[in-house]
Design a protein around this motif. Structure first.
Motif, PDB file in Angstrom:
ATOM      1  N   GLY A  37       0.933  -1.254   0.131  1.00  0.00           N
ATOM      2  CA  GLY A  37       0.007  -0.210  -0.124  1.00  0.00           C
ATOM      3  C   GLY A  37       0.702   1.396  -0.120  1.00  0.00           C
ATOM      4  N   ARG A  38       1.998   1.129  -0.056  1.00  0.00           N
ATOM      5  CA  ARG A  38       3.024   2.323   0.080  1.00  0.00           C
ATOM      6  C   ARG A  38       3.637   2.445  -1.443  1.00  0.00           C
ATOM      7  NH1 ARG A  38       4.761   3.952   5.229  1.00  0.00           N
ATOM      8  NH2 ARG A  38       5.505   5.652   4.003  1.00  0.00           N
ATOM      9  N   SER A  45      11.193   7.679  -5.598  1.00  0.00           N
ATOM     10  CA  SER A  45      12.159   7.343  -6.705  1.00  0.00           C
ATOM     11  C   SER A  45      12.302   8.951  -7.229  1.00  0.00           C
ATOM     12  CB  SER A  45      10.944   6.919  -7.980  1.00  0.00           C
ATOM     13  OG  SER A  45      10.043   7.765  -8.270  1.00  0.00           O
ATOM     14  N   ALA A  46      12.980   8.774  -8.530  1.00  0.00           N
ATOM     15  CA  ALA A  46      13.288  10.173  -8.912  1.00  0.00           C
ATOM     16  C   ALA A  46      12.092  11.348  -9.369  1.00  0.00           C
ATOM     17  CB  ALA A  46      14.125  10.146 -10.447  1.00  0.00           C
ATOM     18  N   PRO A  58       6.605  10.422  -2.014  1.00  0.00           N
ATOM     19  CA  PRO A  58       5.425   9.650  -1.406  1.00  0.00           C
ATOM     20  C   PRO A  58       4.824  10.541  -0.371  1.00  0.00           C
ATOM     21  CG  PRO A  58       6.947   8.084  -1.980  1.00  0.00           C
ATOM     22  CD  PRO A  58       7.673   9.216  -1.996  1.00  0.00           C
ATOM     23  N   ASP A  59       5.759  10.988   0.664  1.00  0.00           N
ATOM     24  CA  ASP A  59       5.203  11.668   1.730  1.00  0.00           C
ATOM     25  C   ASP A  59       5.126  13.135   1.333  1.00  0.00           C
ATOM     26  OD1 ASP A  59       5.385   9.689   3.640  1.00  0.00           O
ATOM     27  OD2 ASP A  59       7.480   9.645   3.210  1.00  0.00           O
ATOM     28  N   GLY A  60       5.060  13.644   0.051  1.00  0.00           N
ATOM     29  CA  GLY A  60       4.917  14.887  -0.399  1.00  0.00           C
ATOM     30  C   GLY A  60       3.424  15.226  -0.851  1.00  0.00           C
ATOM     31  N   ALA A  77      -0.272   7.619  -9.670  1.00  0.00           N
ATOM     32  CA  ALA A  77       0.376   6.781 -10.237  1.00  0.00           C
ATOM     33  C   ALA A  77       0.048   6.710 -11.803  1.00  0.00           C
ATOM     34  CB  ALA A  77       0.251   5.196  -9.737  1.00  0.00           C
ATOM     35  N   PRO A  78       0.835   6.652 -12.889  1.00  0.00           N
ATOM     36  CA  PRO A  78       2.272   7.171 -12.803  1.00  0.00           C
ATOM     37  C   PRO A  78       2.524   8.814 -12.449  1.00  0.00           C
ATOM     38  CG  PRO A  78       1.627   7.051 -14.941  1.00  0.00           C
ATOM     39  CD  PRO A  78       0.555   6.565 -14.373  1.00  0.00           C
ATOM     40  N   PRO A  79       3.440   9.194 -11.863  1.00  0.00           N
ATOM     41  CA  PRO A  79       4.633   8.736 -11.853  1.00  0.00           C
ATOM     42  C   PRO A  79       5.202   7.718 -10.794  1.00  0.00           C
ATOM     43  CG  PRO A  79       4.816  10.879 -11.243  1.00  0.00           C
ATOM     44  CD  PRO A  79       3.525  10.539 -11.487  1.00  0.00           C
ATOM     45  N   CYS A  80       4.129   7.781  -9.826  1.00  0.00           N
ATOM     46  CA  CYS A  80       4.501   6.756  -8.487  1.00  0.00           C
ATOM     47  C   CYS A  80       4.018   5.565  -8.785  1.00  0.00           C
ATOM     48  CB  CYS A  80       3.578   7.630  -7.337  1.00  0.00           C
ATOM     49  SG  CYS A  80       4.353   9.109  -6.715  1.00  0.00           S
TER      50      CYS A  80
END
Length: 581
Positions: free
Chosen positions: A52-53, A57-58, A62-64, A69-72
């Protein structure tokens, strides 16, 4: 936290110190240990990372601000984690791949569980390989589990990638491209190259095989260890003519640049101290006239390292576990356990015939797997169904009907105490479990461009055990330890296990204490992770696999990886608990 109490040691509320009466088992060799694991103890597990996390990455923090998704991308699978005594966890993980997602994202990550910090990216496929790198090369893979220094935040990992360095002649023409794997660490915050396949390049001679000037290592197999904040200890393979050689080495890292004969120095870097030989296949096995035929990836703590060296890896007749002090080239080796030594708790005729290469070491205690006797059982290995596509395909090509191996009937996990000079039995088969050995098919597939050039793909076996003194200095001074390990129960019938259960088990030592089950397959996955639930039905997912590595237990910190699944849904993660006596 759940308190793992023992009948011999406890804490007094009236006094902040610990009272401990050492029981008879410390004084009487061979006193029986509890034979049957207890029910799963109520350890309080914390999630380090799970499906779930989002993966940092570049392009993703995640904590911002709310990631998409994408890019996450979400974490999908995890290898066994390592931890230091302060609760800093390091692990290797990957995302899903295919379709619009493209190639899966692979990386190495840390999370400070003592502070409840965010997941931090150490490296992934978008990370530039640190200097030396004049080709702008990024990482392709981290083939082994990453490790962490016991008492610092330094992480070490093996890395594979396309060539990092192009050699040019006086005319400016590229004559060679080299450097496809190495060891990488972060002792000075930035990631640096600790060892590299660049030893054949004269300007990088400090990476060369020390006993063979001008020769580069072909590969650093297995997982490199890190100790004393800035000393990397590793196994290295190299070739002399057509002869393959191997050995165990270390290199002290410095916060200093790599000087170049022309042009500016390279930085960040690890200085120019040379690689140092501990022992190789030209070294004699202590007490014999035989050379080591094989060495295994070492473990290290403080200024010492331990490793397994044998005359013959497949059918050893000599060798064992050896201790080296990291203070000189080819230091004297101290023998800790040998092939042929008496097996603790067995009659005088029983001696070790096999010793596993995966050692856990905390500076005083060494945990290892060993086997004895001539009895074997046949096990039929089946190729993996998922993972690296090239390896899966090659395995099925080589072993379409499976691969039969013989496993020892009598095997177990043991702990050697360097101070007392004594070896303790932790658990055995068939007394406590069916087996402690696990098999996987791994290595370089011929013609593959997705795996590093290294040891050929084959079936490999290993056992998983970790040992550590407690964090409490008084308990540690009394010579107490904990050992955690993975083991199987079940009946082996016609090459397959029936009703098999894999578990992570814990035993306190050296006094006689019960085996405790920390987690086991088939049990409720929400005991590890509240999110291990089928999203459609709300049903709890059962645990289907578990993993622990040699640095998964440090002080009071214990970390594992686990998968939970049914035919309809799946979940996975990294989990941490804090052990108390």
């Amino acid at each position: 936290m759940h308190r793992l109490s023992t009948p011999a040691c406890g804490a007094s509320r009236a006094h902040p110190f610990v009272r401990c009466v050492l029981p008879l088992a410390l004084l009487v060799p061979g006193l029986a240990w509890g034979a049957t694991p207890t029910a799963t103890v109520g350890a309080r597990w914390q999630t380090v990372a799970n499906n779930g996390r989002f993966m940092p990455s570049a392009t993703c923090v995640p904590d911002g601000p709310a990631p998409t998704a994408p890019p996450c991308r979400l974490f999908n699978s995890f290898n066994q984690p390592s931890v230091n005594t302060r609760g800093l966890v390091v692990f290797r993980a990957r995302s899903k791949g295919g379709g619009s997602q493209g190639e899966p994202l692979h990386g190495v990550y840390t999370r400070d569980m003592a502070k409840g910090g965010p997941i931090v990216r150490i490296l992934d496929r978008d990370t530039l390989v640190p200097q030396p790198n004049n080709r702008g090369t990024t990482f392709q893979e981290t083939p082994s589990f990453p490790r962490i220094d016991m008492n610092s935040s330094t992480v070490a990992t093996r890395g594979a990638h396309p060539p990092v360095w192009q050699v040019v002649n006086d005319a400016g023409e590229v004559v060679e491209q080299v450097g496809t794997n190495g060891v990488y660490a972060n002792p000075f915050r930035d990631l640096v190259t600790a060892e590299s396949r660049l030893g054949s390049v004269p300007v990088f001679s400090y990476f060369q095989v020390p006993e063979r000037p001008g020769t580069a290592f072909d590969i650093v197999p297995g997982s490199p260890a890190i100790t004393q904040h800035d000393i990397v200890v590793f196994k290295g393979n190299y070739t002399v003519g057509t002869t393959s050689k191997t050995g165990v080495y270390y290199r002290k890292l410095m916060n200093a640049p790599f000087p170049m004969s022309s042009g500016p120095s390279l930085y960040p870097a690890s200085g120019t101290l040379p690689t140092v030989l501990i022992a190789n296949t030209d070294s004699y096995i202590p007490g014999t006239s035989l050379h080591f035929g094989s060495t295994a990836p070492p473990s290290a703590a403080g200024n010492q390292a331990v490793f397994v060296g044998l005359d013959n890896e497949d059918h050893p007749t000599a060798g064992g576990i050896y201790l080296a002090t990291l203070n000189r080239s080819q230091p004297p080796l101290k023998t800790l356990v040998r092939i042929g030594d008496h097996v603790p708790g067995e009659d005088a005729s029983q001696h070790f015939t096999q010793i596993g290469e995966g050692l856990s070491f905390d500076g005083r205690f060494v945990a290892f797997w060993g086997a004895w006797g001539e009895g074997t059982q046949s096990l039929l290995l089946r190729c993996p169904q998922d993972g690296n596509a090239d390896i899966v395909a090659y395995c099925n090509q080589q072993y379409p009907d499976g691969h039969a191996v013989q496993t020892p009937v009598h095997q177990g996990v043991f702990v050697r105490d360097l101070v007392r000079g004594r070896t303790w039995a932790i658990a055995k088969s068939p007394n406590n479990f069916t087996s402690f050995v696990y098999w996987n098919f791994s290595g370089h597939v011929p013609g593959s461009t997705t795996e590093e050039d290294g040891e050929p793909a084959r079936w490999r076996s290993t056992a998983f055990v970790a040992v550590s003194r407690p964090a409490n200095p008084l308990l540690a001074s009394l010579g107490l330890f904990r050992a955690a390990f993975k083991a199987s129960t079940g009946t082996l019938n016609n090459g397959a296990y029936l009703n098999a259960v894999d578990g992570i088990y814990l035993r306190n030592g050296p006094f006689a204490s019960p085996l405790r089950t920390l987690a086991a397959t088939g049990t409720d996955g929400t005991l590890l992770d509240p999110q291990a639930v089928d999203a459609e039905t709300g049903g709890h997912l059962p645990i289907t696999s578990l993993g622990i590595e040699r640095e998964g237990l440090r002080g009071d910190e214990l970390v594992i990886n686990a998968s939970m699944a049914t035919d309809e849904a799946g979940w996975a993660g990294i989990y941490r608990t804090k052990l108390l006596w």
